[in-house]
Design an enzyme around this catalytic site. Structure first.
Site, PDB file in Angstrom:
ATOM      1  N   GLU A   1      20.668  24.282   5.195  1.00 28.40           N
ATOM      2  CA  GLU A   1      20.615  22.853   4.858  1.00 28.40           C
ATOM      3  C   GLU A   1      21.962  22.348   4.353  1.00 28.40           C
ATOM      4  OE1 GLU A   1      19.387  20.139   5.240  1.00 28.40           O
ATOM      5  OE2 GLU A   1      17.331  19.871   4.575  1.00 28.40           O
ATOM      6  N   ASP A   2      22.211  21.082   4.537  1.00 34.22           N
ATOM      7  CA  ASP A   2      23.398  20.468   3.973  1.00 34.22           C
ATOM      8  C   ASP A   2      23.230  20.305   2.457  1.00 34.22           C
ATOM      9  OD1 ASP A   2      21.383  18.562   4.270  1.00 34.22           O
ATOM     10  OD2 ASP A   2      22.656  17.064   5.238  1.00 34.22           O
TER      11      ASP A   2
ATOM     12  N   ASP B   1      18.173  17.630  -2.395  1.00 35.30           N
ATOM     13  CA  ASP B   1      18.248  16.522  -3.342  1.00 35.30           C
ATOM     14  C   ASP B   1      16.939  16.520  -4.138  1.00 35.30           C
ATOM     15  OD1 ASP B   1      19.304  14.142  -4.428  1.00 35.30           O
ATOM     16  OD2 ASP B   1      18.415  12.908  -2.887  1.00 35.30           O
TER      17      ASP B   1
ATOM     18  N   LYS C   1      21.510  19.114  -5.798  1.00 34.87           N
ATOM     19  CA  LYS C   1      21.572  18.201  -6.950  1.00 34.87           C
ATOM     20  C   LYS C   1      20.379  18.522  -7.839  1.00 34.87           C
ATOM     21  CE  LYS C   1      23.361  14.186  -4.374  1.00 34.87           C
ATOM     22  NZ  LYS C   1      22.944  12.890  -3.812  1.00 34.87           N
TER      23      LYS C   1
ATOM     24  N   VAL D   1      27.242  11.759  -1.766  1.00 38.44           N
ATOM     25  CA  VAL D   1      28.392  12.431  -1.149  1.00 38.44           C
ATOM     26  C   VAL D   1      28.327  12.362   0.370  1.00 38.44           C
ATOM     27  CG1 VAL D   1      28.794  13.966  -3.096  1.00 38.44           C
ATOM     28  CG2 VAL D   1      27.218  14.685  -1.288  1.00 38.44           C
TER      29      VAL D   1
ATOM     30  N   ASP E   1      26.104  12.246   5.872  1.00 37.45           N
ATOM     31  CA  ASP E   1      26.518  10.939   6.387  1.00 37.45           C
ATOM     32  C   ASP E   1      26.212   9.799   5.436  1.00 37.45           C
ATOM     33  OD1 ASP E   1      23.606  11.157   6.854  1.00 37.45           O
ATOM     34  OD2 ASP E   1      23.859   9.216   7.850  1.00 37.45           O
TER      35      ASP E   1
ATOM     36  N   ARG F   1      30.169  12.348   9.058  1.00 36.16           N
ATOM     37  CA  ARG F   1      29.660  13.718   9.241  1.00 36.16           C
ATOM     38  C   ARG F   1      30.772  14.670   9.668  1.00 36.16           C
ATOM     39  NH1 ARG F   1      23.948  13.625   9.249  1.00 36.16           N
ATOM     40  NH2 ARG F   1      22.992  11.785  10.176  1.00 36.16           N
TER      41      ARG F   1
HETATM   42  P1  IMP Z   1      15.642  15.696  -0.153  1.00 33.85           P
HETATM   43  O1  IMP Z   1      15.536  14.560  -1.140  1.00 33.85           O
HETATM   44  O2  IMP Z   1      15.891  17.019  -0.833  1.00 33.85           O
HETATM   45  O3  IMP Z   1      14.434  15.726   0.752  1.00 33.85           O
HETATM   46  O4  IMP Z   1      16.922  15.401   0.739  1.00 33.85           O
HETATM   47  C1  IMP Z   1      16.777  15.061   2.053  1.00 33.85           C
HETATM   48  C2  IMP Z   1      18.041  14.687   2.770  1.00 33.85           C
HETATM   49  O5  IMP Z   1      18.631  13.566   2.153  1.00 33.85           O
HETATM   50  C3  IMP Z   1      19.169  15.694   2.838  1.00 33.85           C
HETATM   51  O6  IMP Z   1      18.985  16.716   3.788  1.00 33.85           O
HETATM   52  C4  IMP Z   1      20.304  14.771   3.264  1.00 33.85           C
HETATM   53  O7  IMP Z   1      20.264  14.544   4.655  1.00 33.85           O
HETATM   54  C5  IMP Z   1      19.977  13.496   2.509  1.00 33.85           C
HETATM   55  N1  IMP Z   1      20.818  13.372   1.306  1.00 33.85           N
HETATM   56  C6  IMP Z   1      20.513  13.673   0.029  1.00 33.85           C
HETATM   57  N2  IMP Z   1      21.534  13.426  -0.811  1.00 33.85           N
HETATM   58  C7  IMP Z   1      22.543  12.967  -0.030  1.00 33.85           C
HETATM   59  C8  IMP Z   1      23.910  12.553  -0.310  1.00 33.85           C
HETATM   60  O8  IMP Z   1      24.428  12.577  -1.451  1.00 33.85           O
HETATM   61  N3  IMP Z   1      24.636  12.155   0.769  1.00 33.85           N
HETATM   62  C9  IMP Z   1      24.136  12.118   2.035  1.00 33.85           C
HETATM   63  N4  IMP Z   1      22.883  12.523   2.343  1.00 33.85           N
HETATM   64  C10 IMP Z   1      22.089  12.930   1.317  1.00 33.85           C
HETATM   65 MG    MG Z   2      19.628  16.828   5.867  1.00 34.93          MG
END
Ligand code: IMP
Ligand code: MG
Length: 188
Positions: free
Chosen positions: A103-104, A107, A136, A158, A164, A170
């Site tokens: 995963e990138d 969050d 995070k 970020v 993105d 990206r």
């Molecule tokens: P989740 O809230 O953990 O489900 O995060 C889902 C997705 O939100 C991540 O895989 C990213 O694609 C996007 N995302 C979360 N934080 C950021 C950020 O700071 N910059 C860009 N994309 C983000």
């Molecule tokens: Mg993602």
């Protein structure tokens, strides 16, 4: 592209190209040791994980199948909606396999929490673990075990290395915090 190409749009550089590559190289070494090329499948979440996936598999000395899924939780905005939508389903068989999700960023954890359950219950994976390049922790809504931790960052939006803003940045080779003025208009 590198940081000079986006200098005007960013508040600060968070992680350099070298820091990113070092972390991924170290993780590749651990993945080689832990799985030894046996029974492993790497799964990337499109589109953000593409950069991390490419680098990780390049640094590995063992080989294994890879697959991708396209999910969305964000919609247009900054906050995860909590509802996960499958845009494109998994394109590799993981039944009985040891899956490593690449995963990138984690969050809220909504995406990962959902995906772990989906791979174990619907796709019958044997084990599921995760390597997120970024995390995070302060935003987490689910208790998620991260077997291969990347970098922990503050609650800032970020971009770069797969991440993105409105589908741009990206292709930046480092990770940076966007200037609020770039998105202020949309947030009001
Ligand atoms: P989740 O809230 O953990 O489900 O995060 C889902 C997705 O939100 C991540 O895989 C990213 O694609 C996007 N995302 C979360 N934080 C950021 C950020 O700071 N910059 C860009 N994309 C983000
Ligand atoms: Mg993602």
């Amino acid at each position: 592209m590198d940081i000079e190409d986006v200098r005007d749009d960013i508040k600060k550089v968070l992680l350099t190209k070298e820091q990113i590559q070092r972390k991924i190289r170290e993780t590749a070494r651990k993945v080689d040791e832990d799985y030894g090329g046996n029974n492993l499948v790497l799964i990337g979440v499109l589109k953000g994980a593409v950069n991390v996936m490419t680098a990780l598999m390049g640094y590995m000395h063992t080989t294994c199948p890879i697959g991708f899924m396209s999910l969305s939780s964000y919609g247009e905005g900054f906050e995860s909606t909590g509802r996960i939508r499958v845009r494109s389903d998994l394109n590799v068989d993981v039944e009985g396999k040891d899956v490593l999700i690449v995963e990138d960023i984690i969050d809220s954890g909504n995406t990962l929490h959902w995906l772990e359950g989906y791979l174990l219950e619907n796709k019958k994976a044997k084990t599921v673990n995760v390597f997120p390049l970024l995390s995070k922790p302060s935003r987490r809504k689910w208790d998620i075990f991260i077997k291969y931790p990347g970098y922990e960052i503050e609650d800032e939006f970020v971009i770069g290395f797969g991440l993105d803003y409105k589908e741009c940045y990206r292709n930046l080779d480092s990770i940076a915090v966007l200037k609020p003025s770039v998105y202020q208009q949309e947030r009001m």
